[in-house]
Design an enzyme around this catalytic site. Structure first.
Site, PDB file in Angstrom:
ATOM      1  N   ARG A  47      32.791  48.395  39.707  1.00 32.21           N
ATOM      2  CA  ARG A  47      32.245  49.649  39.202  1.00 32.21           C
ATOM      3  C   ARG A  47      31.402  49.406  37.970  1.00 32.21           C
ATOM      4  NH1 ARG A  47      35.427  54.055  35.789  1.00 32.21           N
ATOM      5  NH2 ARG A  47      34.817  52.472  34.254  1.00 32.21           N
TER       6      ARG A  47
ATOM      7  N   LYS B 260      40.173  49.720  48.242  1.00 35.28           N
ATOM      8  CA  LYS B 260      39.068  48.757  48.295  1.00 35.28           C
ATOM      9  C   LYS B 260      39.304  47.718  49.396  1.00 35.28           C
ATOM     10  CE  LYS B 260      39.231  47.929  43.735  1.00 35.28           C
ATOM     11  NZ  LYS B 260      38.884  47.399  42.385  1.00 35.28           N
TER      12      LYS B 260
ATOM     13  N   GLU C 188      33.343  31.568  35.768  1.00 33.99           N
ATOM     14  CA  GLU C 188      32.356  32.643  35.683  1.00 33.99           C
ATOM     15  C   GLU C 188      31.421  32.379  34.514  1.00 33.99           C
ATOM     16  OE1 GLU C 188      33.747  36.819  36.030  1.00 33.99           O
ATOM     17  OE2 GLU C 188      32.943  37.044  34.007  1.00 33.99           O
TER      18      GLU C 188
ATOM     19  N   GLN D 206      41.797  40.616  36.351  1.00 36.39           N
ATOM     20  CA  GLN D 206      41.455  40.652  34.939  1.00 36.39           C
ATOM     21  C   GLN D 206      42.274  39.580  34.226  1.00 36.39           C
ATOM     22  OE1 GLN D 206      39.685  40.902  32.304  1.00 36.39           O
ATOM     23  NE2 GLN D 206      39.318  43.110  32.481  1.00 36.39           N
TER      24      GLN D 206
ATOM     25  N   TYR E 178      43.943  44.363  38.452  1.00 30.55           N
ATOM     26  CA  TYR E 178      44.370  44.475  37.056  1.00 30.55           C
ATOM     27  C   TYR E 178      45.896  44.366  36.955  1.00 30.55           C
ATOM     28  CZ  TYR E 178      39.602  46.115  36.618  1.00 30.55           C
ATOM     29  OH  TYR E 178      38.225  46.196  36.677  1.00 30.55           O
TER      30      TYR E 178
ATOM     31  N   HIS F 289      44.112  48.991  35.216  1.00 28.84           N
ATOM     32  CA  HIS F 289      42.816  49.298  34.629  1.00 28.84           C
ATOM     33  C   HIS F 289      43.019  50.253  33.461  1.00 28.84           C
ATOM     34  CE1 HIS F 289      38.766  51.080  34.262  1.00 28.84           C
ATOM     35  NE2 HIS F 289      38.334  49.955  34.792  1.00 28.84           N
TER      36      HIS F 289
ATOM     37  N   HIS G 291      27.660  39.267  40.690  1.00 26.25           N
ATOM     38  CA  HIS G 291      28.384  40.515  40.485  1.00 26.25           C
ATOM     39  C   HIS G 291      27.448  41.684  40.772  1.00 26.25           C
ATOM     40  CE1 HIS G 291      31.801  38.832  37.734  1.00 26.25           C
ATOM     41  NE2 HIS G 291      31.555  38.069  38.793  1.00 26.25           N
TER      42      HIS G 291
END
Length: 317
Positions: free
Chosen positions: A124, A199, A19, A210, A179, A183, A94
């Site tokens: 989000r 989702k 990334e 993450q 996560y 989260h 993203h």
């Protein structure tokens, strides 16, 4: 090509991806190329490009401060198109809820479709710097599941204000975040997994986690996800420590735990050069174990630098 198609085509072989962060406006894209170039020998099938939230700046107007909203790192879609063209590699922009209306999101997705970008990461996003908690943008989405739904609707020709009959619908492969240590806003890991399942049910095709520094956290997360019916690829996200301050910063910002062995090794370092080497060595061991376990992709958070990622990849791929 879609991320999921790359994974399927690898036939069980672990892929390498990373990334990058767009440069601050006013800087040239060449600094991105300079950090991407050393990593291309490891044949990444896709590269993620982050999107920055808007933020407030204060301009001095003859002694009075004028509060203005700006975006310091714009250009995600343009950078994706440039990288795709220069390196012949798939890119993953993203897409955020925070800072974008639903209409703006639709325009961004249409641009991606025009440019042949087939993958998006639906997030989000974080709260603005001045906010204690995330506040939805007026006219925007509150949760990532809503964003996933909008993208999936577009895949079916359902735009915000009309249905378009076409043989050339968008067909985005949708990534979402997971996560392993939950989260930071979730009341429990079980609750967070339920949100992830929502989702997936809305149309997510793969998950990128993450960062974590204890592989057991990842393995337990994958098992728990499978137990509730999440059967899409779960890609581990790896970030090598680089400076001593990470011992305080990462747990504070991301609400993650660091293994005591790693903490002790960093504490023993005389300077950040030594910390960087510890970070590389720890990430190498993480990567070896994850690869041996058959993870689909090892995804590295480069944070704009590639020397440590290259050192890790050289030992793994």
């Amino acid at each position: 090509m879609k991320v999921t198609e790359h994974i399927k085509g690898a036939k069980g072989q672990t892929l390498f991806s990373f990334e990058i962060i767009p440069p601050v406006k006013g800087h040239k894209i060449q600094q991105l190329y300079d950090n991407i170039d050393p990593l291309m020998e490891f044949n990444p099938p896709f590269i993620d490009v982050t999107t920055s939230r808007e933020e407030y700046i204060y301009l001095d107007r003859s002694g009075l401060l004028d509060k203005k909203l700006t975006r310091m790192r714009p250009g995600t879609v343009g950078i994706c198109a440039s990288i795709k063209h220069k390196y012949n590699v798939d890119t993953v922009p993203h897409v955020l809820c925070g800072g974008f209306t639903k209409e703006e999101t639709e325009y961004l997705l249409v641009d991606c479709h025009y440019l042949g970008i087939e993958n998006v990461m639906a997030l989000r996003g974080d709260a603005m710097r001045e906010e204690k908690y995330f506040t939805p943008t007026k006219g925007g989405h509150s949760f990532a599941v809503e964003l996933v739904t909008q993208i999936q609707n577009l895949n079916c020709g359902k735009y915000l204000h009309e249905v378009i009959e076409t043989d050339d619908c968008a067909n985005f492969c949708i990534g979402v975040a997971g996560y392993p240590e939950k989260h930071l806003e979730a009341p429990s890991l079980k609750t967070d997994l339920k949100r992830l399942k929502q989702k997936v049910d809305a149309g997510a095709d793969y998950v990128v986690t993450q960062m974590f520094f204890d592989n057991n956290k990842y393995f337990e997360f994958v098992d728990a996800a499978k137990d509730i019916g999440i059967n899409i690829p779960i890609i581990p996200g790896i970030k090598p420590l680089a400076v001593k301050r990470h011992l305080q910063l990462l747990p504070q910002v991301f609400r993650i735990d660091l293994p005591q062995d790693l903490i002790d090794a960093v504490d023993d370092c005389a300077n950040n050069k030594a910390v960087r080497q510890v970070g590389v060595e720890w990430a190498i061991e993480q990567s070896k174990e994850l690869k041996a376990a058959g993870v689909p992709v090892l995804h590295y958070y480069s944070m704009g630098k590639s020397d440590n990622i290259r050192a890790i990849a050289s030992e793994i791929f």
